[in-house]
Design a protein around this motif. Structure first.
Motif, PDB file in Angstrom:
ATOM      1  N   MET A   1       0.551  -1.239   0.083  1.00 10.64           N
ATOM      2  CA  MET A   1       0.277   0.135  -0.114  1.00 10.64           C
ATOM      3  C   MET A   1       0.729   1.132   0.107  1.00 10.64           C
ATOM      4  N   MET A   2       1.982   1.011   0.053  1.00  7.25           N
ATOM      5  CA  MET A   2       3.293   2.008   0.522  1.00  7.25           C
ATOM      6  C   MET A   2       4.188   2.526  -0.538  1.00  7.25           C
ATOM      7  N   ASP A   3       3.157   2.789  -1.687  1.00  5.73           N
ATOM      8  CA  ASP A   3       4.741   1.993  -3.314  1.00  5.73           C
ATOM      9  C   ASP A   3       5.458   3.634  -3.119  1.00  5.73           C
ATOM     10  N   ILE A   4       6.281   3.958  -4.061  1.00  3.82           N
ATOM     11  CA  ILE A   4       7.742   4.688  -4.008  1.00  3.82           C
ATOM     12  C   ILE A   4       7.025   6.575  -3.573  1.00  3.82           C
ATOM     13  N   ARG A   5       6.004   6.487  -4.368  1.00  3.13           N
ATOM     14  CA  ARG A   5       5.055   8.021  -4.757  1.00  3.13           C
ATOM     15  C   ARG A   5       4.789   8.882  -3.363  1.00  3.13           C
TER      16      ARG A   5
ATOM     17  N   VAL B   1      -2.404   4.245   6.504  1.00  5.44           N
ATOM     18  CA  VAL B   1      -0.890   2.934   5.926  1.00  5.44           C
ATOM     19  C   VAL B   1      -1.845   2.199   7.494  1.00  5.44           C
ATOM     20  N   ILE B   2      -1.940   3.087   9.067  1.00  7.68           N
ATOM     21  CA  ILE B   2      -1.764   2.714  10.430  1.00  7.68           C
ATOM     22  C   ILE B   2      -3.247   1.176   9.468  1.00  7.68           C
ATOM     23  N   VAL B   3      -4.671   1.998   9.235  1.00  9.59           N
ATOM     24  CA  VAL B   3      -5.822   1.615   8.784  1.00  9.59           C
ATOM     25  C   VAL B   3      -6.288   0.487   8.437  1.00  9.59           C
ATOM     26  N   SER B   4      -4.657   0.950   7.218  1.00 11.87           N
ATOM     27  CA  SER B   4      -4.635  -0.733   6.352  1.00 11.87           C
ATOM     28  C   SER B   4      -4.359  -1.902   7.005  1.00 11.87           C
TER      29      SER B   4
ATOM     30  N   ARG C   1      -8.819  -2.378   2.520  1.00 11.30           N
ATOM     31  CA  ARG C   1      -8.340  -1.842   1.150  1.00 11.30           C
ATOM     32  C   ARG C   1      -8.323  -1.353  -0.143  1.00 11.30           C
ATOM     33  N   GLY C   2      -7.908  -1.192  -1.302  1.00  9.69           N
ATOM     34  CA  GLY C   2      -8.717  -0.183  -2.550  1.00  9.69           C
ATOM     35  C   GLY C   2      -9.117   0.536  -2.472  1.00  9.69           C
ATOM     36  N   MET C   3     -10.470   0.817  -2.572  1.00  9.41           N
ATOM     37  CA  MET C   3     -11.602   1.974  -2.622  1.00  9.41           C
ATOM     38  C   MET C   3     -11.471   2.887  -1.533  1.00  9.41           C
ATOM     39  N   VAL C   4     -11.666   1.785  -0.524  1.00  8.36           N
ATOM     40  CA  VAL C   4     -11.912   2.333   0.607  1.00  8.36           C
ATOM     41  C   VAL C   4     -10.660   2.955   1.520  1.00  8.36           C
ATOM     42  N   LEU C   5      -9.674   2.224   1.305  1.00 10.38           N
ATOM     43  CA  LEU C   5      -8.349   2.835   1.572  1.00 10.38           C
ATOM     44  C   LEU C   5      -7.931   3.926   0.959  1.00 10.38           C
ATOM     45  N   THR C   6      -8.124   4.448  -0.788  1.00  8.64           N
ATOM     46  CA  THR C   6      -8.118   6.033  -0.885  1.00  8.64           C
ATOM     47  C   THR C   6      -8.914   6.239  -0.283  1.00  8.64           C
ATOM     48  N   VAL C   7     -10.008   6.924  -0.433  1.00  9.30           N
ATOM     49  CA  VAL C   7     -11.586   7.489  -0.146  1.00  9.30           C
ATOM     50  C   VAL C   7     -10.727   7.870   1.469  1.00  9.30           C
TER      51      VAL C   7
END
Lengths: 244, 110
Positions: B1-5, B72-75, B81-87
């Protein structure tokens, strides 16, 4: 049966991925024996249906790792005397991996992540070229050599809390392999490695808790390798930015 | 979930926050000498482009940094995951940014 000084009480996890429970065995309490010895004793003398995995028995093949009293260990090199508590030992399959049966885990996710991290050789030469001379003192070779003794036992993968909480995370062993490959002057895939460890499951998920380094039976330090990958990917990130 | 960006965004926002935090603490120590009053604070901040930029960039950096960290913590702890995490990540960012911007405007507007 109550344990006496002549015997050990050994709790062994029995079952498959769908479920299971600990089963207790009484095992002779020999002065010098390893955890793998007592697992083999149970299988040969108490219950021939007990499933476990091992090969070399001398700490080279990385097959026999299990959870011993809740800690991931290479069982062939772990003396019972070192880990026994109140004449009891608890043995379970490795954490963070699916269980096939009893003490044997499915190692596929672990090795798939090695490939996903580009932890494989990308040749620079063919067999017709002369062998490249490598200076063992060079900084990159020293870094590569520091992780080369990994035996793929998955102890660090089982020890890692980030793997436990994030199934996408490539894990310490795969990332340490990627760092080794990255520092190998005979490898042509440096940028491939950096791209592979920069995705959603990549090195940037590591919280530097250090369980990998604490539990590695070969005293390697995957956390340090991951820190190296973080530095290299960050440098590469700025270089890429300056080119566009 | 933690990419370079996200990793670089969080590190760069931390680099921005570090000197601003030190500046904020230094001003706090300076400001309380000889008592503290709302008039004194507002006299320094109202109409000041410098303090608007100082706390404005602080709020922007905090919103980015905290949103990525909480994501990161909630993930990892709740399995989002996914869209819920993005939102979730964007929602934390926008709420912190809105609250911070409101506070910055409140003390810098004339």
């Amino acid at each position: 049966m109550k344990a006496t000084p002549d015997t050990l009480t050994v709790s062994v996890w029995r079952g498959a991925e769908s479920g299971g429970s600990f089963e207790s065995f009484e095992v002779p309490n020999f002065e010098s024996q390893t955890i793998l010895d007592i697992v083999a004793w149970i299988q040969q003398n108490s219950d021939p249906t007990l499933t476990y995995r091992y090969a070399c028995r001398v700490g080279m093949c990385g097959s026999c790792a299990m959870m011993v009293n809740g800690v991931p260990r290479w069982t062939c090199r772990t003396h019972v005397q070192k880990v026994v508590q109140d004449n009891r030992v608890e043995i379970a399959p490795l954490r963070n991996l699916p269980v096939i049966k009893d003490l044997a885990t499915d190692m596929d996710p672990f090795f798939d992540k090695w490939i996903a991290a580009e932890g494989l050789h990308h040749p620079t030469k063919s067999r017709h070229d002369p062998i490249e001379q490598i200076n063992p003192e060079s900084a990159a070779r020293v870094e590569a050599a520091s992780g080369i003794e990994c035996i793929n036992c998955s102890v660090c993968y089982a020890a890692c809390d980030t793997v436990a909480n994030n199934p996408d995370y490539l894990g310490p062993a795969a990332l340490q392999r990627a760092w080794t490959v990255y520092n190998d002057s005979k490898d042509a895939g440096r940028q491939q490695v950096l791209d592979a460890v920069s995705g959603v499951g990549g090195c940037h998920n590591c919280h530097s808790q250090g369980s990998c380094a604490v539990h590695c039976p070969n005293d390697l330090n995957p956390m340090k390798a991951i820190a190296g990958l973080k530095r290299a990917t960050a440098t590469s990130f700025f270089r890429k930015g300056s080119r566009t | 979930m933690m990419d370079i960006r996200l990793y670089m965004l969080q590190r760069i926002s931390a680099l921005i926050m570090a000197p601003l935090t030190l500046g904020h603490i230094a001003v706090m120590i300076y400001a309380i000498q000889g008592g503290l009053s709302a008039d004194e604070i507002l006299g320094r901040t109202q109409g000041s482009v410098f303090w608007f930029l100082f706390y404005g960039s602080f709020v922007a950096a905090v919103s980015i940094h905290a949103a990525i960290g909480l994501r990161v913590i909630v993930s990892e702890w709740l399995g989002l995951r996914g869209m819920v995490l993005t939102v979730f990540g964007w929602a934390v960012f926008l709420v912190l940014l809105a609250m911070g911007a409101q506070a910055v405007l409140a003390v810098t507007q004339t």
